[in-house]
Design a protein around this motif. Structure first.
Motif, mmCIF file in Angstrom:
data_model
loop_
_atom_site.group_PDB
_atom_site.id
_atom_site.type_symbol
_atom_site.label_atom_id
_atom_site.label_comp_id
_atom_site.label_asym_id
_atom_site.label_seq_id
_atom_site.Cartn_x
_atom_site.Cartn_y
_atom_site.Cartn_z
ATOM 1 N N ARG A 52 -0.444 27.163 87.907
ATOM 2 C CA ARG A 52 -0.808 26.003 88.721
ATOM 3 C C ARG A 52 0.321 25.653 89.687
ATOM 4 N NH1 ARG A 52 0.402 20.900 87.783
ATOM 5 N NH2 ARG A 52 0.507 21.088 85.510
ATOM 6 N N LEU A 53 1.542 25.652 89.195
ATOM 7 C CA LEU A 53 2.694 25.350 90.054
ATOM 8 C C LEU A 53 2.826 26.383 91.171
ATOM 9 C CD1 LEU A 53 5.266 24.263 87.326
ATOM 10 C CD2 LEU A 53 4.195 22.776 89.035
ATOM 11 N N ALA A 54 2.628 27.657 90.838
ATOM 12 C CA ALA A 54 2.692 28.720 91.854
ATOM 13 C C ALA A 54 1.629 28.496 92.923
ATOM 14 C CB ALA A 54 2.528 30.089 91.203
ATOM 15 N N CYS A 55 0.422 28.127 92.508
ATOM 16 C CA CYS A 55 -0.652 27.868 93.478
ATOM 17 C C CYS A 55 -0.344 26.663 94.353
ATOM 18 C CB CYS A 55 -1.982 27.670 92.754
ATOM 19 S SG CYS A 55 -2.652 29.195 92.064
ATOM 20 N N VAL B 178 13.657 24.341 101.321
ATOM 21 C CA VAL B 178 14.247 24.704 100.031
ATOM 22 C C VAL B 178 13.449 24.035 98.916
ATOM 23 C CG1 VAL B 178 16.294 24.464 98.562
ATOM 24 C CG2 VAL B 178 16.559 25.009 100.992
ATOM 25 N N VAL B 179 13.124 24.821 97.892
ATOM 26 C CA VAL B 179 12.485 24.270 96.699
ATOM 27 C C VAL B 179 13.463 24.444 95.542
ATOM 28 C CG1 VAL B 179 10.526 24.371 95.115
ATOM 29 C CG2 VAL B 179 10.186 24.888 97.550
ATOM 30 N N PHE B 180 14.043 23.327 95.085
ATOM 31 C CA PHE B 180 14.864 23.356 93.879
ATOM 32 C C PHE B 180 13.933 23.479 92.682
ATOM 33 C CE2 PHE B 180 18.379 20.544 95.866
ATOM 34 C CZ PHE B 180 19.100 21.653 96.250
ATOM 35 N N ILE B 181 14.341 24.300 91.701
ATOM 36 C CA ILE B 181 13.521 24.509 90.510
ATOM 37 C C ILE B 181 14.399 24.271 89.285
ATOM 38 C CG2 ILE B 181 12.158 26.164 89.202
ATOM 39 C CD1 ILE B 181 11.463 27.522 91.857
ATOM 40 N N ASP B 182 13.956 23.337 88.428
ATOM 41 C CA ASP B 182 14.672 23.058 87.186
ATOM 42 C C ASP B 182 13.654 22.837 86.071
ATOM 43 O OD1 ASP B 182 16.917 22.809 85.635
ATOM 44 O OD2 ASP B 182 17.530 20.856 86.417
ATOM 45 N N ASP B 183 14.069 23.093 84.840
ATOM 46 C CA ASP B 183 13.108 23.014 83.741
ATOM 47 C C ASP B 183 12.751 21.585 83.372
ATOM 48 O OD1 ASP B 183 15.629 22.544 82.634
ATOM 49 O OD2 ASP B 183 15.271 23.746 80.837
ATOM 50 N N VAL B 184 13.736 20.691 83.281
ATOM 51 C CA VAL B 184 13.480 19.314 82.881
ATOM 52 C C VAL B 184 14.161 18.366 83.868
ATOM 53 C CG1 VAL B 184 13.778 17.585 81.050
ATOM 54 C CG2 VAL B 184 13.392 19.977 80.438
ATOM 55 N N LEU B 185 13.404 17.421 84.389
ATOM 56 C CA LEU B 185 13.976 16.340 85.203
ATOM 57 C C LEU B 185 14.184 15.161 84.277
ATOM 58 C CD1 LEU B 185 14.851 15.018 87.822
ATOM 59 C CD2 LEU B 185 12.438 14.521 88.297
ATOM 60 N N HIS B 186 15.443 14.791 84.098
ATOM 61 C CA HIS B 186 15.801 13.739 83.156
ATOM 62 C C HIS B 186 16.363 12.558 83.937
ATOM 63 C CE1 HIS B 186 18.394 12.507 79.426
ATOM 64 N NE2 HIS B 186 17.321 11.766 79.541
ATOM 65 N N LEU C 204 11.404 19.446 95.076
ATOM 66 C CA LEU C 204 11.777 19.669 93.683
ATOM 67 C C LEU C 204 10.554 20.059 92.871
ATOM 68 C CD1 LEU C 204 13.714 19.530 91.253
ATOM 69 C CD2 LEU C 204 13.276 17.060 91.167
ATOM 70 N N LEU C 205 10.688 21.167 92.136
ATOM 71 C CA LEU C 205 9.676 21.618 91.190
ATOM 72 C C LEU C 205 10.299 21.576 89.801
ATOM 73 C CD1 LEU C 205 7.322 24.653 91.434
ATOM 74 C CD2 LEU C 205 8.754 24.375 89.415
ATOM 75 N N THR C 206 9.613 20.945 88.868
ATOM 76 C CA THR C 206 10.123 20.864 87.511
ATOM 77 C C THR C 206 8.984 21.091 86.515
ATOM 78 O OG1 THR C 206 11.415 19.493 85.974
ATOM 79 C CG2 THR C 206 9.874 18.346 87.390
ATOM 80 N N LEU C 207 9.284 21.746 85.424
ATOM 81 C CA LEU C 207 8.281 21.978 84.394
ATOM 82 C C LEU C 207 7.968 20.676 83.659
ATOM 83 C CD1 LEU C 207 6.506 24.036 82.850
ATOM 84 C CD2 LEU C 207 8.434 24.346 81.286
ATOM 85 N N ILE C 208 9.002 19.953 83.259
ATOM 86 C CA ILE C 208 8.844 18.704 82.514
ATOM 87 C C ILE C 208 9.527 17.564 83.265
ATOM 88 C CG2 ILE C 208 9.349 17.477 80.351
ATOM 89 C CD1 ILE C 208 7.377 19.759 79.935
ATOM 90 N N ASP C 209 8.781 16.495 83.474
ATOM 91 C CA ASP C 209 9.308 15.284 84.108
ATOM 92 C C ASP C 209 9.396 14.203 83.034
ATOM 93 O OD1 ASP C 209 9.882 13.042 85.609
ATOM 94 O OD2 ASP C 209 7.985 13.035 86.711
ATOM 95 N N ARG C 210 10.643 13.883 82.643
ATOM 96 C CA ARG C 210 10.867 12.788 81.688
ATOM 97 C C ARG C 210 10.828 11.493 82.485
ATOM 98 N NH1 ARG C 210 15.281 13.636 77.110
ATOM 99 N NH2 ARG C 210 14.916 11.408 77.168
ATOM 100 N N ARG C 211 9.712 10.859 82.507
ATOM 101 C CA ARG C 211 9.417 9.796 83.456
ATOM 102 C C ARG C 211 10.303 8.558 83.341
ATOM 103 N NH1 ARG C 211 3.542 7.167 83.946
ATOM 104 N NH2 ARG C 211 3.837 7.094 81.712
ATOM 105 N N TYR D 119 6.555 18.769 92.648
ATOM 106 C CA TYR D 119 5.662 19.566 91.811
ATOM 107 C C TYR D 119 6.123 19.387 90.368
ATOM 108 C CZ TYR D 119 5.570 21.858 96.390
ATOM 109 O OH TYR D 119 5.516 22.110 97.728
ATOM 110 N N ARG D 120 5.210 18.988 89.502
ATOM 111 C CA ARG D 120 5.577 18.801 88.093
ATOM 112 C C ARG D 120 4.554 19.484 87.215
ATOM 113 N NH1 ARG D 120 3.989 13.454 89.064
ATOM 114 N NH2 ARG D 120 6.132 12.759 89.163
ATOM 115 N N GLY D 121 5.066 20.145 86.182
ATOM 116 C CA GLY D 121 4.175 20.786 85.233
ATOM 117 C C GLY D 121 3.522 19.777 84.324
ATOM 118 N N ARG D 122 4.340 18.947 83.705
ATOM 119 C CA ARG D 122 3.829 17.929 82.789
ATOM 120 C C ARG D 122 4.775 16.746 82.784
ATOM 121 N NH1 ARG D 122 1.968 18.518 76.613
ATOM 122 N NH2 ARG D 122 1.451 16.349 76.282
#
Length: 179
Positions: free
Chosen positions: A18-21, A99-107, A130-137, A148-151
Motif C-alpha cells: 500500500r505504501l509503495a502504491c 526526498v522521501v525520508f523513510i523510518d520504521d517508527v515515528l515517535h 516522510l514515510l513511516t511504518l508505525i506512527d506513535r500518535r 505516508y503511514r503504515g499504521r
C-alpha cells in the motif's frame, strides 16, 4: 515484560505494498524523487519499499540512499554510553529533488529533525516527505507528521514498539512491548 502482536507478516506485506502504491501515485516514475532510509532501522523499510517498487511495480528510476543522523541528534551527548555511528550511503545529490525520508517508527520526531539537518550536506531538496511504518500518535515532541503511514498506534510512554525485519530479525512483525 509482555508483548502484543500489532502486525504479523501478512499485514506487514500488505502495508508495504500500500505504501509503495501511494508513492507511485504521488511520484509517478520517480525521475525527480529519491528515497532515503534513516539509519539504523529505517534502512530495512527503505530497502524493502525500493525492492517492491522495482520488482513488483517495475519502477526503474529508484534512487535509494541511507542517512546516518547520529551526530545531528540534539541528545547525542546526553547518554552515558558513547553512540556508534552508522554508515551514510548517498551516491547522488538531493539538490532540487523530492526526498522521501523513510523510518520504521515515528515517535518523538527528533530523528526526523536530525535528518532534516543532516540532508542539507547533500544539497537543498525541492520537497521533503516522510514515510513511516508505525506512527506513535501521542508521543510527539515536535510538530512532525508523516505523509505516508503504515499504521497509527496509540502507545503509552511505558510501552515500546518493536519492528522486526526478516533480513535482520528472521521475521516480519511489529510488537507492542510493555516495559
Amino acid at each position: 515484560m509482555s508483548q502484543k502482536v500489532l502486525l504479523n507478516e501478512k499485514e506487514v506485506n500488505i502495508i508495504l505494498h500500500r505504501l509503495a502504491c501511494q508513492l507511485i501515485e504521488k511520484h509517478n516514475d520517480f525521475s525527480n524523487t529519491v528515497l532515503i532510509g534513516l539509519q539504523p532501522r529505517g534502512v530495512f523499510l527503505a530497502d524493502r519499499i525500493a525492492k517492491i517498487l522495482r520488482e513488483d511495480y517495475k519502477v526503474k528510476n529508484i534512487q535509494l540512499g541511507h542517512l546516518d543522523i547520529t551526530f545531528f541528534r540534539d541528545d547525542f551527548r546526553r547518554g552515558e554510553k558513547p553512540l556508534e555511528a552508522n554508515t551514510t550511503k548517498i551516491n547522488f545529490l538531493v539538490e532540487d529533488k523530492d526526498v522521501v525520508f523513510i523510518d520504521d517508527v515515528l515517535h518523538t520526531g527528533r530523528s526526523i529533525r536530525a535528518a532534516l539537518t543532516a540532508i542539507q550536506s547533500f544539497g537543498r531538496p525541492n520537497e521533503i516527505e516522510l514515510l513511516t511504518l508505525i506512527d506513535r500518535r501521542f508521543s510527539r515532541h515536535l510538530p512532525i507528521q508523516p505523509n505516508y503511514r503504515g499504521r497509527q498506534v496509540d502507545v503509552i510512554n511505558n510501552e515500546k514498539v518493536k519492528v522486526n525485519w526478516k533480513e535482520h530479525d528472521n521475521e516480519d512483525s511489529v510488537y507492542l512491548i510493555e516495559k
